[in-house]
Design a protein around this motif. Structure first.
Motif, PDB file in Angstrom:
ATOM      1  N   GLU A 126      -6.251   0.462   6.443  1.00 33.72           N
ATOM      2  CA  GLU A 126      -6.739  -0.885   6.731  1.00 33.72           C
ATOM      3  C   GLU A 126      -6.615  -1.792   5.507  1.00 33.72           C
ATOM      4  O   GLU A 126      -6.273  -2.966   5.630  1.00 33.72           O
ATOM      5  N   ALA A 127      -6.858  -1.241   4.336  1.00 30.38           N
ATOM      6  CA  ALA A 127      -6.701  -2.037   3.114  1.00 30.38           C
ATOM      7  C   ALA A 127      -5.240  -2.409   2.879  1.00 30.38           C
ATOM      8  O   ALA A 127      -4.933  -3.518   2.442  1.00 30.38           O
ATOM      9  N   LEU A 128      -4.321  -1.495   3.188  1.00 31.09           N
ATOM     10  CA  LEU A 128      -2.894  -1.763   3.002  1.00 31.09           C
ATOM     11  C   LEU A 128      -2.382  -2.839   3.952  1.00 31.09           C
ATOM     12  O   LEU A 128      -1.533  -3.659   3.589  1.00 31.09           O
ATOM     13  N   LEU A 129      -2.888  -2.850   5.174  1.00 31.92           N
ATOM     14  CA  LEU A 129      -2.339  -3.726   6.208  1.00 31.92           C
ATOM     15  C   LEU A 129      -3.230  -4.924   6.515  1.00 31.92           C
ATOM     16  O   LEU A 129      -2.972  -5.659   7.462  1.00 31.92           O
ATOM     17  N   TRP A 130      -4.258  -5.131   5.737  1.00 34.22           N
ATOM     18  CA  TRP A 130      -5.255  -6.151   6.024  1.00 34.22           C
ATOM     19  C   TRP A 130      -4.650  -7.533   6.251  1.00 34.22           C
ATOM     20  O   TRP A 130      -3.836  -8.012   5.478  1.00 34.22           O
ATOM     21  N   ASN A 131      -5.081  -8.147   7.356  1.00 33.72           N
ATOM     22  CA  ASN A 131      -4.877  -9.556   7.627  1.00 33.72           C
ATOM     23  C   ASN A 131      -3.428  -9.980   7.882  1.00 33.72           C
ATOM     24  O   ASN A 131      -3.101 -11.140   7.738  1.00 33.72           O
TER      25      ASN A 131
END
Length: 151
Positions: free
Chosen positions: A117-122
Motif C-alpha cells: 500500500e505504501a508503494l502504490l499509494w494514491n
C-alpha cells in the motif's frame, strides 16, 4: 516512486484450495519488489490486464487496493490473509519466499500489505495476472519430487 509494471504470476496450486504465486513490482527508480501471493483457487480472477486503484471499502472501513475491470465481478481487493480458504475471490500477499515443498500458506501478510500500500499509494496502476503454465504438469512434478524425497 514511478512504477513500470505490476505482474502477478501464479506458480502452484497448494493445499487448502490455495493458489500461490508472486507479485512483482518493477519501478524506474527503486528496482524490483517481490511479494508472495495466495488466492482461492475456485474463485480466482481470470488472467488478464486490469486496473488497480485505492477505493473505499465498507468491509475494511478505509480505502484499500481494488482490482477493477474484472468481468462480472467487483470488490476484488488485495488484503492480508494466509490461505486460499481465507479469501472470497481477493488476493493476499506476504513476504516473498522460495520453497521446494507444496506451500501451505503465506507469512507476514499484514506487514506485506502495508508495504504494498505504501508503494502504490494514491495512484492508479495496471496489473497483469498470469496463470500457471501447464498447471497439471507443475503439480505432478512437485508431487513426484516430494514422493522421491520421502522414499
Amino acid at each position: 516512486m514511478i512504477v513500470d509494471s505490476i505482474i502477478l504470476t501464479r506458480k502452484t496450486h497448494g493445499n487448502y484450495n490455495s493458489l500461490f504465486g508472486e507479485l512483482q513490482i518493477n519501478s524506474k527508480s527503486h528496482g524490483t519488489f517481490m511479494f508472495s501471493t495466495v488466492e482461492n483457487y475456485e474463485k480466482k480472477i481470470k488472467s488478464g490486464n486490469y486496473t488497480i486503484n485505492y477505493t473505499p471499502s465498507r468491509k475494511f472501513n478505509k480505502p484499500t487496493l481494488e482490482i477493477l475491470g474484472v468481468k462480472d465481478r467487483n470488490g476484488i481487493r488485495i488484503h492480508s490473509g494466509n490461505r486460499g480458504t481465507d479469501l472470497e475471490g481477493c488476493i493476499s500477499i506476504g513476504i516473498y519466499n522460495v520453497n521446494q515443498e507444496i506451500p501451505q500458506q503465506i507469512f507476514y501478510s499484514r506487514m506485506a500489505t502495508e508495504q504494498l500500500e505504501a508503494l502504490l499509494w494514491n495512484y492508479t496502476h495496471k496489473i497483469t495476472i498470469k496463470d500457471i503454465k501447464d498447471e497439471k504438469q507443475n503439480i505432478s512434478k512437485i508431487s513426484r519430487e516430494l514422493i522421491t524425497q520421502i522414499t
